[in-house]
Design a protein around this motif. Sequence first.
Motif, PDB file in Angstrom:
ATOM      1  N   VAL A 168      -3.254   2.288  -3.640  1.00  9.87           N
ATOM      2  CA  VAL A 168      -2.685   3.636  -3.581  1.00  9.87           C
ATOM      3  C   VAL A 168      -3.796   4.621  -3.243  1.00  9.87           C
ATOM      4  CG1 VAL A 168      -1.271   5.369  -4.737  1.00  9.87           C
ATOM      5  CG2 VAL A 168      -1.062   2.953  -5.402  1.00  9.87           C
ATOM      6  N   ASN A 169      -3.597   5.386  -2.193  1.00 13.06           N
ATOM      7  CA  ASN A 169      -4.576   6.378  -1.758  1.00 13.06           C
ATOM      8  C   ASN A 169      -3.877   7.666  -1.352  1.00 13.06           C
ATOM      9  OD1 ASN A 169      -7.231   4.759  -1.591  1.00 13.06           O
ATOM     10  ND2 ASN A 169      -5.812   3.468  -0.444  1.00 13.06           N
ATOM     11  N   ALA A 174       0.839  -1.196   0.000  1.00 13.48           N
ATOM     12  CA  ALA A 174       0.000   0.000   0.000  1.00 13.48           C
ATOM     13  C   ALA A 174       0.872   1.244   0.000  1.00 13.48           C
ATOM     14  CB  ALA A 174      -0.925   0.014   1.211  1.00 13.48           C
ATOM     15  N   ILE A 175       0.412   2.242  -0.718  1.00 15.15           N
ATOM     16  CA  ILE A 175       1.078   3.542  -0.791  1.00 15.15           C
ATOM     17  C   ILE A 175       0.071   4.600  -0.371  1.00 15.15           C
ATOM     18  CG2 ILE A 175       2.178   5.239  -2.317  1.00 15.15           C
ATOM     19  CD1 ILE A 175       2.977   2.838  -4.127  1.00 15.15           C
ATOM     20  N   GLY A 211      -3.006  -1.887  -9.161  1.00 10.22           N
ATOM     21  CA  GLY A 211      -3.972  -2.788  -8.540  1.00 10.22           C
ATOM     22  C   GLY A 211      -3.788  -4.236  -8.946  1.00 10.22           C
ATOM     23  N   GLN A 212      -3.400  -4.462 -10.186  1.00  9.95           N
ATOM     24  CA  GLN A 212      -3.213  -5.831 -10.666  1.00  9.95           C
ATOM     25  C   GLN A 212      -2.093  -6.561  -9.916  1.00  9.95           C
ATOM     26  OE1 GLN A 212      -1.356  -6.059 -14.699  1.00  9.95           O
ATOM     27  NE2 GLN A 212      -1.167  -3.825 -14.521  1.00  9.95           N
ATOM     28  N   HIS A 213      -1.231  -5.793  -9.253  1.00  2.65           N
ATOM     29  CA  HIS A 213      -0.139  -6.388  -8.471  1.00  2.65           C
ATOM     30  C   HIS A 213      -0.473  -6.445  -6.978  1.00  2.65           C
ATOM     31  CE1 HIS A 213       2.388  -6.180 -12.036  1.00  2.65           C
ATOM     32  NE2 HIS A 213       2.041  -4.918 -12.179  1.00  2.65           N
ATOM     33  N   GLY A 267      -7.399   4.210  -4.690  1.00  2.00           N
ATOM     34  CA  GLY A 267      -7.778   5.293  -5.580  1.00  2.00           C
ATOM     35  C   GLY A 267      -8.564   6.401  -4.909  1.00  2.00           C
ATOM     36  N   VAL A 268      -8.543   6.453  -3.582  1.00  2.00           N
ATOM     37  CA  VAL A 268      -9.341   7.407  -2.813  1.00  2.00           C
ATOM     38  C   VAL A 268      -8.489   8.603  -2.393  1.00  2.00           C
ATOM     39  CG1 VAL A 268     -10.452   7.734  -0.545  1.00  2.00           C
ATOM     40  CG2 VAL A 268     -11.024   5.748  -1.953  1.00  2.00           C
TER      41      VAL A 268
END
Length: 251
Positions: free
Chosen positions: A181-182, A137-138, A175-177, A239-240
């Motif tokens: 990321v938010n 997560a980033i 996301g496929q990995h 994506g938020v």
Amino acid sequence: MITPTVGNPMFDFTDRTVLVTGASGSIGAATVRLLARHGADVIAAGPTPESLTAITAETGARPLAFDLAAEDSVRDALTGVAVQGVVNCAGYGGVVGPLTEVDFGVFDEVLAVNTRGALLVTKYAARSMIAGGRGGAIVNVSSQAALVALDGHASYAASKAGLDGITRVAAYELGQHGIRVNSVNPTVVMTPMSASYWGRDEIQGPFLSQMPLGRYATEDEIAAPIVFLLSDAAAMITGVCLPIDGGYTSR
């Protein structure tokens, strides 16, 4: 040294390495402390080894110094460093002033840190995450300035709006990995960087009168949502751009 807490397994960062840029700053340091309490192996990043001495001594985080504005420095620092989490917290406020008086030297410096620097870290950290095969997560530390107009903040707003755009693209591509990321979009935290402007009576009064909660945020109130978004409790969130603003952007 901070002793890890025992609690909800969704917030257990044991065996996870998390890189925090801007670790010597107020929000960055609060984030390092909270991650350490939840068992993370934290890499505290900053511009110089000296800037990281206090936070690494307090928390046991590993120091990592590099120049956020130089791709060679970021690449050399991050290549081969296995991480499962990243917090892009390094930031530069620039100068508050009228749009008609924008200094483009300052504008370039603000974007070099807030936007380009975060993208560079994401570029090389994501390569490590993909290679590691564990996902991750980033979290990008953006600003309410990316969501609503703030007087005199053209350069800063541009840098943070760009960062939110990077957040959405990164969420889509990574996301496929299994990499989420938010962004978090805080209101003002009364750090040394912000006090010279937001601490003035003629600025503070009118601003807080428009905020439902009527006060500035604390560093810990920003760190907690950052750690939440890094954790398994947020496993379906990506994506938020999350306002942490006492309701300011709801007006």
